[in-house]
Design a protein around this motif. Structure first.
Motif, short mmCIF file in Angstrom:
data_model
loop_
_atom_site.label_atom_id
_atom_site.label_comp_id
_atom_site.label_asym_id
_atom_site.label_seq_id
_atom_site.Cartn_x
_atom_site.Cartn_y
_atom_site.Cartn_z
N TYR A 69 0.94 -1.19 -0.17
CA TYR A 69 -0.06 -0.17 0.05
C TYR A 69 0.88 1.34 -0.30
O TYR A 69 0.73 2.20 -0.73
CB TYR A 69 -0.95 0.05 1.28
CG TYR A 69 -1.92 1.32 1.34
CD1 TYR A 69 -2.96 1.27 0.56
CD2 TYR A 69 -1.44 2.33 2.24
CE1 TYR A 69 -3.59 2.50 0.60
CE2 TYR A 69 -2.13 3.33 2.22
CZ TYR A 69 -3.28 3.63 1.56
OH TYR A 69 -4.12 4.63 1.52
N VAL A 70 1.96 1.29 0.88
CA VAL A 70 2.82 2.52 1.05
C VAL A 70 3.42 2.63 -0.49
O VAL A 70 3.48 3.80 -1.02
CB VAL A 70 3.88 2.38 1.87
CG1 VAL A 70 4.82 3.31 1.94
CG2 VAL A 70 3.01 2.23 3.37
N GLU A 71 3.97 1.61 -0.90
CA GLU A 71 4.66 1.79 -2.42
C GLU A 71 3.72 2.36 -3.44
O GLU A 71 4.08 3.00 -4.24
CB GLU A 71 5.06 0.57 -2.68
CG GLU A 71 5.83 0.48 -4.12
CD GLU A 71 6.17 -0.80 -4.63
OE1 GLU A 71 6.61 -1.16 -5.64
OE2 GLU A 71 6.28 -2.12 -3.85
N ARG A 72 2.45 1.77 -3.40
CA ARG A 72 1.37 1.92 -4.09
C ARG A 72 1.13 3.53 -4.09
O ARG A 72 0.99 4.47 -5.26
CB ARG A 72 0.14 1.39 -4.36
CG ARG A 72 -1.03 1.50 -5.13
CD ARG A 72 -2.03 0.58 -5.24
NE ARG A 72 -2.97 0.56 -3.94
CZ ARG A 72 -2.67 -0.39 -3.11
NH1 ARG A 72 -2.35 -1.50 -3.41
NH2 ARG A 72 -3.42 -0.71 -1.83
N GLU A 73 0.75 4.40 -3.05
CA GLU A 73 0.66 5.68 -2.67
C GLU A 73 1.83 6.33 -2.91
O GLU A 73 1.61 7.47 -3.59
CB GLU A 73 0.42 5.93 -1.17
CG GLU A 73 -1.18 5.16 -0.73
CD GLU A 73 -2.25 5.72 -1.44
OE1 GLU A 73 -2.12 7.12 -1.20
OE2 GLU A 73 -2.99 5.29 -2.09
N ALA A 74 3.13 6.01 -2.81
CA ALA A 74 4.10 6.69 -3.10
C ALA A 74 4.44 6.93 -4.68
O ALA A 74 4.69 8.00 -5.01
CB ALA A 74 5.59 6.04 -2.59
N ARG A 75 3.94 5.93 -5.48
CA ARG A 75 4.08 6.09 -6.94
C ARG A 75 3.01 6.81 -7.41
O ARG A 75 3.23 7.71 -8.39
CB ARG A 75 3.88 4.59 -7.57
CG ARG A 75 5.21 3.66 -7.37
CD ARG A 75 4.75 2.31 -7.96
NE ARG A 75 6.23 1.65 -7.91
CZ ARG A 75 7.10 1.48 -8.96
NH1 ARG A 75 6.77 2.19 -9.92
NH2 ARG A 75 7.91 0.69 -8.87
N ALA A 76 1.62 6.60 -6.77
CA ALA A 76 0.57 7.64 -7.27
C ALA A 76 0.35 8.97 -7.06
O ALA A 76 0.45 9.73 -7.88
CB ALA A 76 -0.77 6.78 -6.91
N ARG A 77 0.88 9.07 -5.59
CA ARG A 77 0.83 10.64 -4.95
C ARG A 77 2.16 11.39 -5.32
O ARG A 77 1.90 12.63 -5.46
CB ARG A 77 0.22 10.56 -3.58
CG ARG A 77 -1.07 10.05 -3.42
CD ARG A 77 -1.49 9.66 -2.03
NE ARG A 77 -2.31 10.62 -1.70
CZ ARG A 77 -2.74 10.68 -0.43
NH1 ARG A 77 -2.09 10.04 0.66
NH2 ARG A 77 -3.81 11.29 0.05
N LEU A 78 3.13 10.70 -5.22
CA LEU A 78 4.52 11.57 -5.09
C LEU A 78 5.24 11.07 -6.18
O LEU A 78 6.34 11.94 -6.37
CB LEU A 78 5.35 11.09 -3.48
CG LEU A 78 4.58 11.10 -2.37
CD1 LEU A 78 5.27 10.66 -1.24
CD2 LEU A 78 4.08 12.63 -2.11
#
Length: 123
Positions: free
Chosen positions: A63-72
């Motif tokens: 989840y953290v990886e997916r959020e880092a890719r999508a948002r940041l």
């Protein structure tokens, strides 16, 4: 006519009614406050459950990886990231549904806006 006994009885009834009015009003106010506090507690418990679910999500590496890719817009070394910029359109609704801009772009735009304040109208 009004006799002395009736006058005394009316006076006693009025005194009893007045002496019960304030405690009764306080009782009703406290019951309303208790109901409000119970609603607040239920909302807080719901909020705590939501935060616990969010905490569970944030402990998962995927989840953290997916959020880092999508948002940041992070990527691994050697990967190439592409940001698709939608064409300019006159309809603002379409622009809002498109991908969001990177956080650093929003930050820099706010710095530029703060650096150039709007003209003073003489006020």
């Amino acid at each position: 006519m009004l006799t002395s006994r009736a006058a005394i009885l009316a006076l006693v009834v009025c005194v009893i009614a007045l002496s019960l009015a304030y405690p009764l009003r306080e009782y009703v106010a406290q019951r309303a406050q208790i109901a409000q506090l119970q609603e607040d507690r239920a909302r807080m418990e719901e909020s705590v459950l939501d935060l616990r679910e969010r905490e569970q999500e944030l402990t998962q590496d995927e989840y953290v990886e997916r959020e880092a890719r999508a948002r940041l817009h992070y990527q691994y070394p050697g990967e190439t990231a592409y940001i698709v910029i939608p064409p300019d359109s006159e309809d603002d609704d379409e622009a809002e549904t498109g991908p969001s801009e990177p956080w650093f772009t929003t930050l820099w735009r706010s710095v530029e806006e703060a650096d150039s304040p709007p003209p003073d109208d003489g006020l």
